[in-house]
Design an enzyme around this catalytic site. Structure first.
Site, short mmCIF file in Angstrom:
data_model
loop_
_atom_site.label_atom_id
_atom_site.label_comp_id
_atom_site.label_asym_id
_atom_site.label_seq_id
_atom_site.Cartn_x
_atom_site.Cartn_y
_atom_site.Cartn_z
N GLY A 83 0.81 -1.31 -0.10
CA GLY A 83 0.02 -0.06 0.09
C GLY A 83 0.68 1.23 -0.04
O GLY A 83 2.24 1.16 -0.16
N LEU A 112 0.24 3.59 -2.16
CA LEU A 112 0.57 3.43 -3.61
C LEU A 112 1.22 4.71 -4.15
O LEU A 112 0.76 5.65 -3.89
CB LEU A 112 -0.69 2.96 -4.37
N HIS A 113 2.25 4.45 -5.10
CA HIS A 113 2.87 5.45 -5.95
C HIS A 113 2.98 5.03 -7.61
O HIS A 113 2.54 4.04 -7.70
CB HIS A 113 4.31 5.78 -5.39
N HIS A 151 3.80 1.24 -8.17
CA HIS A 151 2.88 0.44 -8.03
C HIS A 151 1.74 0.44 -9.45
O HIS A 151 1.52 -0.49 -9.91
CB HIS A 151 2.01 0.72 -6.93
N GLN A 181 7.22 -10.07 7.57
CA GLN A 181 8.75 -9.66 6.80
C GLN A 181 9.38 -8.27 7.79
O GLN A 181 10.11 -7.96 6.92
CB GLN A 181 8.39 -9.25 5.47
N VAL A 211 10.42 2.61 -11.36
CA VAL A 211 9.91 4.17 -11.61
C VAL A 211 10.76 5.16 -10.74
O VAL A 211 10.61 4.84 -9.33
CB VAL A 211 8.49 4.26 -11.36
N SER A 264 9.50 5.18 -3.58
CA SER A 264 9.44 4.32 -2.61
C SER A 264 8.28 4.76 -1.73
O SER A 264 8.17 5.86 -1.48
CB SER A 264 10.59 3.81 -1.89
N ARG A 301 8.33 4.68 1.44
CA ARG A 301 9.26 4.83 2.69
C ARG A 301 10.06 6.32 2.40
O ARG A 301 10.39 6.95 3.38
CB ARG A 301 10.25 3.88 3.02
P1 AMP Z 1 6.07 -2.61 -1.87
O1 AMP Z 1 4.55 -1.90 -1.66
O2 AMP Z 1 6.93 -1.59 -1.59
O3 AMP Z 1 6.17 -3.82 -1.05
O4 AMP Z 1 6.15 -3.07 -3.22
C1 AMP Z 1 5.10 -3.76 -3.91
C2 AMP Z 1 5.61 -3.93 -5.44
O5 AMP Z 1 5.97 -2.81 -6.11
C3 AMP Z 1 6.95 -4.86 -5.45
O6 AMP Z 1 7.01 -5.57 -6.48
C4 AMP Z 1 7.94 -3.44 -5.63
O7 AMP Z 1 9.26 -4.01 -6.17
C5 AMP Z 1 7.45 -2.58 -6.35
N1 AMP Z 1 7.95 -1.45 -6.50
C6 AMP Z 1 8.20 -0.72 -5.42
N2 AMP Z 1 8.62 0.65 -5.95
C7 AMP Z 1 8.61 0.44 -7.23
C8 AMP Z 1 9.49 1.45 -8.14
N3 AMP Z 1 9.84 2.69 -7.84
N4 AMP Z 1 9.21 1.10 -9.35
C9 AMP Z 1 8.53 -0.14 -9.90
N5 AMP Z 1 8.01 -1.09 -8.92
C10 AMP Z 1 8.24 -0.68 -7.64
#
Ligand code: AMP
Length: 282
Positions: free
Chosen positions: A31, A33-34, A37, A61, A177, A186, A188
């Protein structure tokens, strides 16, 4: 777009979709989301008939000292983004739904690969990732799973799990991205204050500079490449390096010299208490 919160409902929904002969694509997320995602959801839409995005901050995790409690959450905003990106279902289970308290006992771990790079500083992290992803793959019986190369180690580990355990799903990786200044997008990044945010651009600058060196001088030893990256990152006073590694992208073993098409340079760096990761394929 339908919002589903229970295992009973998600399995029912996905069985109906499968019965219609449709292909399911899954995009697991935590979540907040950016654009990263969104690119995954759009890819899943392109490659399948029915997209399930999942939103679950997965406690298994996170280590006890990590940011599980304060991980950014905004369900309302995520729902809107998901809908606009073309997701058909947003699955938002709560922790008790995925790990019934008192009786949950099963974990799946990919040996060796899970202990390297990020696994060294985050023991148990990938065991949590593989466990939750396998559960989500099983619940949805998705044909395609879309993940980001931003988490390169995660994707490699998941691919290994899928092959080793004969999970009937194809995993697709999407490029990272980035913000205009190169910082990998991210969830974060919201933790960073202005000064940390400014200095965080050094991560991608250092990676691209290493890639340029290798393009011009492919024989440069990895020790030189790594020390060049470290030196650049250390020029940012707020950055503290966790690791910088040049590895074979298939087995994550350190390499002495670049192997064309098969080289991954990966790093993790703290800015304050925020740990950022990034990588580049050579
Ligand atoms: P997360 O919500 O951070 O656990 O990420 C969920 C999915 O989004 C994972 O497959 C990540 O690798 C992908 N993701 C996170 N940041 C990026 C980004 N900047 N560009 C592309 N995919 C991303």
């Amino acid at each position: 777009m339908e919002i589903i919160r229970t295992i009973k409902e998600i399995t029912k929904k996905c069985s109906e979709v499968k019965r219609e002969g449709k292909k399911i694509g899954i995009v697991p997320t935590m979540g907040y989301l950016h654009q990263g995602h969104i690119s995954l959801i759009k890819k899943a839409k392109e490659m399948s008939d029915f997209v399930v995005t999942t939103l679950f901050v997965n406690p298994t995790q996170f280590a006890p000292n990590e940011d599980f409690e304060k991980y950014p959450r905004d369900e309302k905003r995520d729902t809107k983004i998901c809908e606009e990106s073309g997701s058909n279902v947003l699955f938002i289970p709560d922790v008790k739904e995925m790990y019934p308290s008192g009786k949950y006992k099963t974990f799946v771990a990919v040996e060796n690969l899970s202990e390297k790079l990020c696994g060294k500083s985050r023991p148990g992290h990938f065991r949590g990732v593989t466990t939750i992803c396998l559960k989500l793959f099983n619940l949805t019986r998705a044909d395609i799973g879309v993940f980001g190369w931003k988490d390169a180690q995660q994707l490699l580990i998941l691919k290994r799990m899928v092959e080793d355990l004969n999970v009937p799903i194809e995993l697709v990786g999407m490029p990272t991205v980035r913000e205009n200044d190169g910082l990998a997008v991210s969830s974060r990044n919201v933790y960073l204050n202005q000064e940390q945010r400014n200095q965080a651009t050094i991560l991608f600058k250092a990676l691209t500079s290493a890639a340029e060196t290798l393009e011009k001088f492919p024989q440069t030893p990895s020790s030189e490449i790594v020390s060049g990256i470290k030196k650049m990152i250390e020029s940012a006073p707020l950055a503290r390096i966790d690791y910088v590694k040049m590895v074979d992208q298939e087995n994550l073993e350190p390499i002495q010299k670049m192997i064309p098409q098969k080289t991954l340079i990966a790093l993790a760096v703290f800015l304050g208490s925020t740990r950022l990761i990034d990588n580049i394929h050579i």
